[in-house]
Structures are given as C-alpha cells and as structure tokens.
Design a protein around this motif. Structure first.
Motif, mmCIF file in Angstrom:
data_model
loop_
_atom_site.group_PDB
_atom_site.id
_atom_site.type_symbol
_atom_site.label_atom_id
_atom_site.label_comp_id
_atom_site.label_asym_id
_atom_site.label_seq_id
_atom_site.Cartn_x
_atom_site.Cartn_y
_atom_site.Cartn_z
ATOM 1 N N GLY A 1 -6.735 -4.504 4.812
ATOM 2 C CA GLY A 1 -6.412 -3.094 4.651
ATOM 3 C C GLY A 1 -5.123 -2.665 5.312
ATOM 4 N N LYS A 2 -4.401 -3.588 5.939
ATOM 5 C CA LYS A 2 -3.126 -3.238 6.557
ATOM 6 C C LYS A 2 -2.070 -3.120 5.462
ATOM 7 N N LEU A 3 -1.302 -2.035 5.515
ATOM 8 C CA LEU A 3 -0.258 -1.818 4.531
ATOM 9 C C LEU A 3 0.965 -2.672 4.850
ATOM 10 N N PHE A 4 1.676 -3.084 3.817
ATOM 11 C CA PHE A 4 2.908 -3.834 4.020
ATOM 12 C C PHE A 4 4.026 -2.902 4.483
ATOM 13 N N ALA B 1 -1.252 -3.703 0.049
ATOM 14 C CA ALA B 1 -2.030 -3.832 1.262
ATOM 15 C C ALA B 1 -2.573 -5.257 1.370
ATOM 16 N N GLY B 2 -2.710 -5.705 2.594
ATOM 17 C CA GLY B 2 -3.238 -7.031 2.837
ATOM 18 C C GLY B 2 -4.756 -7.049 2.724
ATOM 19 N N ARG C 1 -0.677 3.284 8.512
ATOM 20 C CA ARG C 1 -0.400 1.881 8.248
ATOM 21 C C ARG C 1 -1.636 1.091 7.802
ATOM 22 N N ILE C 2 -2.755 1.803 7.599
ATOM 23 C CA ILE C 2 -4.009 1.164 7.203
ATOM 24 C C ILE C 2 -4.636 1.991 6.077
ATOM 25 N N THR C 3 -5.258 1.319 5.097
ATOM 26 C CA THR C 3 -5.931 2.035 4.024
ATOM 27 C C THR C 3 -7.106 2.825 4.590
ATOM 28 N N ALA D 1 -5.494 0.342 -1.763
ATOM 29 C CA ALA D 1 -4.673 -0.763 -2.269
ATOM 30 C C ALA D 1 -4.586 -0.658 -3.781
ATOM 31 N N ILE E 1 -5.711 6.597 1.022
ATOM 32 C CA ILE E 1 -4.768 5.485 0.856
ATOM 33 C C ILE E 1 -5.588 4.272 0.437
ATOM 34 N N SER F 1 4.368 1.720 5.199
ATOM 35 C CA SER F 1 3.623 2.818 5.803
ATOM 36 C C SER F 1 3.675 4.030 4.876
#
Length: 68
Positions: free
Chosen positions: A5-8, A1-2, A40-42, A65, A63, A10
C-alpha cells in the motif's frame, strides 16, 4: 502503489485540488490543509479545507492503487 500500500509518489494539495475540480467544484491548492504533509500510503482519509475565514469543511479522500 506497492504490495503493502505504499505509494511510489505522494498525494499532496495539488493532487487533491485537481481531483475536487474534476467533480465540478473549484478548490485552490492553498485551501487544502495537510498538517502532516502529503499522503504516502493508500487508504481513506479526512482532509480539512479552509474556504474562507469563517468557513471550514472536510472532504473524504480515498487513495487506492490502480487496477491493472
């Protein structure tokens, strides 16, 4: 995850069913309901599962990281 919190990638039905199977409970990917698509977000989510025509349940999905 960035950093935000955005996942690289899904988290979808296959990922969720595999995670549940690791706890010892059989769950097919078609039993997992994601009406808004994959995550797509933690965060923490409630996921509905349809086990039988008259049996609905919910599971808590977290979810997070990976720790480095």
């Amino acid at each position: 995850a960035g950093a935000e919190g955005k996942l690289f990638g899904s988290v979808g039905t296959v990922d969720i069913s595999e995670a549940v199977k690791q706890t010892g409970v059989e769950l097919a990917k078609h039993e997992v309901r994601l009406p808004y698509g994959p995550f797509r977000i933690t965060g923490e989510y409630t996921v509905d599962v349809h086990l039988h025509a008259d049996v609905e349940a919910s599971i808590k999905l977290v979810i997070a990281a990976e720790e480095e």
